[in-house]
Write an enzyme that holds these catalytic residues in place. Sequence first.
Site, mmCIF file in Angstrom:
data_model
loop_
_atom_site.group_PDB
_atom_site.id
_atom_site.type_symbol
_atom_site.label_atom_id
_atom_site.label_comp_id
_atom_site.label_asym_id
_atom_site.label_seq_id
_atom_site.Cartn_x
_atom_site.Cartn_y
_atom_site.Cartn_z
ATOM 1 N N LYS A 1 102.655 56.229 -70.454
ATOM 2 C CA LYS A 1 102.568 57.469 -71.113
ATOM 3 C C LYS A 1 104.481 56.798 -71.346
ATOM 4 O O LYS A 1 104.678 57.727 -72.629
ATOM 5 C CB LYS A 1 102.633 58.213 -69.618
ATOM 6 C CG LYS A 1 101.375 58.865 -69.495
ATOM 7 C CD LYS A 1 100.855 59.869 -70.919
ATOM 8 C CE LYS A 1 99.312 60.461 -70.299
ATOM 9 N NZ LYS A 1 98.630 59.130 -69.626
ATOM 10 N N ASP B 1 95.345 64.425 -73.055
ATOM 11 C CA ASP B 1 95.463 65.096 -72.228
ATOM 12 C C ASP B 1 97.079 65.139 -72.234
ATOM 13 O O ASP B 1 97.870 64.626 -72.463
ATOM 14 C CB ASP B 1 95.256 63.427 -71.177
ATOM 15 C CG ASP B 1 96.093 62.201 -70.688
ATOM 16 O OD1 ASP B 1 95.959 62.226 -72.525
ATOM 17 O OD2 ASP B 1 96.516 61.986 -70.097
ATOM 18 N N ASP B 2 97.779 66.122 -71.219
ATOM 19 C CA ASP B 2 98.799 66.686 -70.939
ATOM 20 C C ASP B 2 99.781 67.181 -72.047
ATOM 21 O O ASP B 2 100.568 66.835 -72.148
ATOM 22 C CB ASP B 2 99.334 66.137 -70.231
ATOM 23 C CG ASP B 2 98.688 65.528 -68.357
ATOM 24 O OD1 ASP B 2 97.687 66.300 -67.897
ATOM 25 O OD2 ASP B 2 98.918 64.038 -68.452
ATOM 26 N N ASP C 1 90.473 57.218 -62.467
ATOM 27 C CA ASP C 1 90.962 58.206 -60.528
ATOM 28 C C ASP C 1 92.135 57.698 -60.603
ATOM 29 O O ASP C 1 92.520 56.675 -60.713
ATOM 30 C CB ASP C 1 90.118 56.650 -60.186
ATOM 31 C CG ASP C 1 89.387 57.745 -59.325
ATOM 32 O OD1 ASP C 1 90.214 58.285 -58.779
ATOM 33 O OD2 ASP C 1 88.236 57.024 -59.027
ATOM 34 N N ASN C 2 92.687 58.732 -60.384
ATOM 35 C CA ASN C 2 93.708 59.057 -60.184
ATOM 36 C C ASN C 2 94.203 58.938 -58.357
ATOM 37 O O ASN C 2 95.011 59.099 -57.743
ATOM 38 C CB ASN C 2 94.750 60.406 -60.575
ATOM 39 C CG ASN C 2 94.523 60.481 -61.324
ATOM 40 O OD1 ASN C 2 94.861 59.157 -62.550
ATOM 41 N ND2 ASN C 2 94.378 61.458 -62.698
ATOM 42 N N ASN D 1 93.779 54.302 -61.724
ATOM 43 C CA ASN D 1 95.697 54.849 -62.574
ATOM 44 C C ASN D 1 95.969 54.752 -61.612
ATOM 45 O O ASN D 1 95.983 55.651 -60.498
ATOM 46 C CB ASN D 1 95.453 55.438 -63.284
ATOM 47 C CG ASN D 1 96.536 56.495 -63.676
ATOM 48 O OD1 ASN D 1 97.653 55.078 -64.547
ATOM 49 N ND2 ASN D 1 97.537 57.382 -63.663
#
Length: 695
Positions: free
Chosen positions: A50, A126-127, A231-232, A265
């Site tokens: 990010k 995302d986000d 997957d976080n 992730n």
Amino acid sequence: MTSGPGSETRRFISGVVEGFYGRPWTMEQRTELFKRQQKWGLNTYLYAPKDDYKHRTYWRDLYSAEEAGQLIALISAAQRHGVDFVYAISPGLDVTFSNPREVAALKRKLDQVKDFGCRSFSLLFDDIGTEMCPADKRAFGSFAHAQVAVTNAAYRHLGEPETFLFCPTDYCDAFCTPSVSQSSYLHTVGQKLLPGIDVLWTGPKVVSHKISVESIVEVSSVLKRAPVIWDNIHANDYDPQRLFLGPYKDRPTELIPKLKGVLTNPNCEFYPNFVAIHTLATWCKSSPDGGQRDADMGDEARDTCYRPQDALSLALTDWLPEFLIADRPGARPKEDSSDVEPVQTGVGESSYVPGPEENPLYTAAPLTLNDLKLLSDLFYLPYEHGPTAGAMLQELDWLQGHGGAGEVARVYAAYRGDGTAEWRARARQFDDMCEAVVQMFNRLSNASNRRILYDLYDYICDIKSGVGLARAHVKALGGQGQPPAQLVSDDPEPWGFRGGLSGEFQRMLPCHGNRDLFRRPPVTQVYCIRPYCPEDKDQVRRIFKATQCPGGGAAPSMMQPPLICDGLSAGELPPSPQCALVMEDGGGVCGYALALIDAKQAAAEIQRTVRDAVLEDFPSLVTVRVLPHVTDPSPAKRMIGHLLSCIRSNGSRGAFCELRQSDWRMLNFYTDATSFKPIKIAGAPRDVVAMGTTL
């Protein structure tokens, strides 16, 4: 559609997404990751850091010659190790979907990366905010239509690559309005997104505790394709105090044939991710045959083809040798893990030998597999502590809830009987667990591989400090020393507490503590403290009767030793003006605090002899009672603080309270949360404990 491992039609995507917020990994670390993925059988790496500014914030900017060289080398390294390098770009912060120049800029950036040798791509939305600009509102029917149009255009422009991933803005169940099955956004994605594009999905939540087969079947039917799980479960970028070293778990292997793939992730720190990636690889290689047949994943034994604890043990066993590899000039790796050697070693340097009466050289024992198991237990998973960490919390809770062998306990030790021996035995057990943490810290701090240590150091230093405070507190409860200054001092050192400004904000909000993993009944209640009024008399009397003996049951008054404060609680004596408070929760009045500025008359009315010397030092009387379901001591502490302030403003020198020996809860409260200390009152019943504080 067949998508499981070994499928000839569509490959099962498995691997790592570098998609966290924070410092991106280095090129060297990514190359090391590719080697590990090849060794463990993982086939995909998704490049999506990010905070790589040309990935997200400045997505339009082309890479410079130097940056291009690094990416070309990275893509080549992935290919050499059989890893599919997926380049992701996140234009959603400020892209105008309807502007052809914006779409052209996106295609130009993707073409540049394609020229670097990349063959797999991803568009991430995302986000980001969901409000469209006026131009986009005129051009598209919805936000989903805008995203899908640009994604399809990019996919076609690149020649419809075999791997092309799309991350929706609503990427988990919790974001879907009103639900997954009724989400117009997801239905648009499912209907309009070209079938060769795969969709990323995190599960029920952003950080999902469990992912069930049923939930994946539901979202697959809406998306009209099996999702790729982002997957976080091991991600820690949302909390700089957390690290996750537990196994990949709570995803049944029956999911494998229902998914297009799984990408983890993980933690921001590169080297601690050994466990997360290793255990995911073990999970991906597990056969779904004979796996779990329902959505309840509480019993690991139900999944016969993947056992998280076995996968964790295998990962830790493979990780241990890496700690023994020296990564600094002049350092000597440990050839035999059973040897004990000095921390500071130098190749070719003459060794200093101390004299017979001088200090011996400092030596550090090598790290052990048990140390790594303890480390994993202390930093396990977002929704679960490891077994040892859970046991330590339970022991500390029990030790605090059952008093101790300290100053107050000595006053009524005879009443407790064998309880003291049990308390001391469990205190020793807790101390042994704390010592194991300290020794783990010492051995880890002296490991040869400093790169791994530096990624771990902030976390292990923090947990060592916290365990040390708890250890000192338990010793003080047992009468083996004073409470640690960090817990009781009005002016503590800055390392004696945690949280900073963020922690203070959270503690002031009603939701604080509702994500604590070690549960006590209810810790998130909001309490209201207000002045006592005559209408509260019946409620105060009810609480008084309900807390007369252990367990909350009322006992006949003739069986209880008389207390001076009983008249206050029973409503027979009025409290002094402005010296009465009640506490309320959602169920009504649940506690009270009452005081008499001058207790001499009250003592006389129950025919108790209290020496003038005692009343001279402690002329005022206080009583505090709360119902057993109130586990947070803070509201009661605030009430008693207000009373003492009022008493002091009326010229009183001190205050005392009386408690029955059987009232463990309130004895612990006065001992731990207030400045009251045991005092002796001549003529008091044998099973009554008196405590006082000066003002």
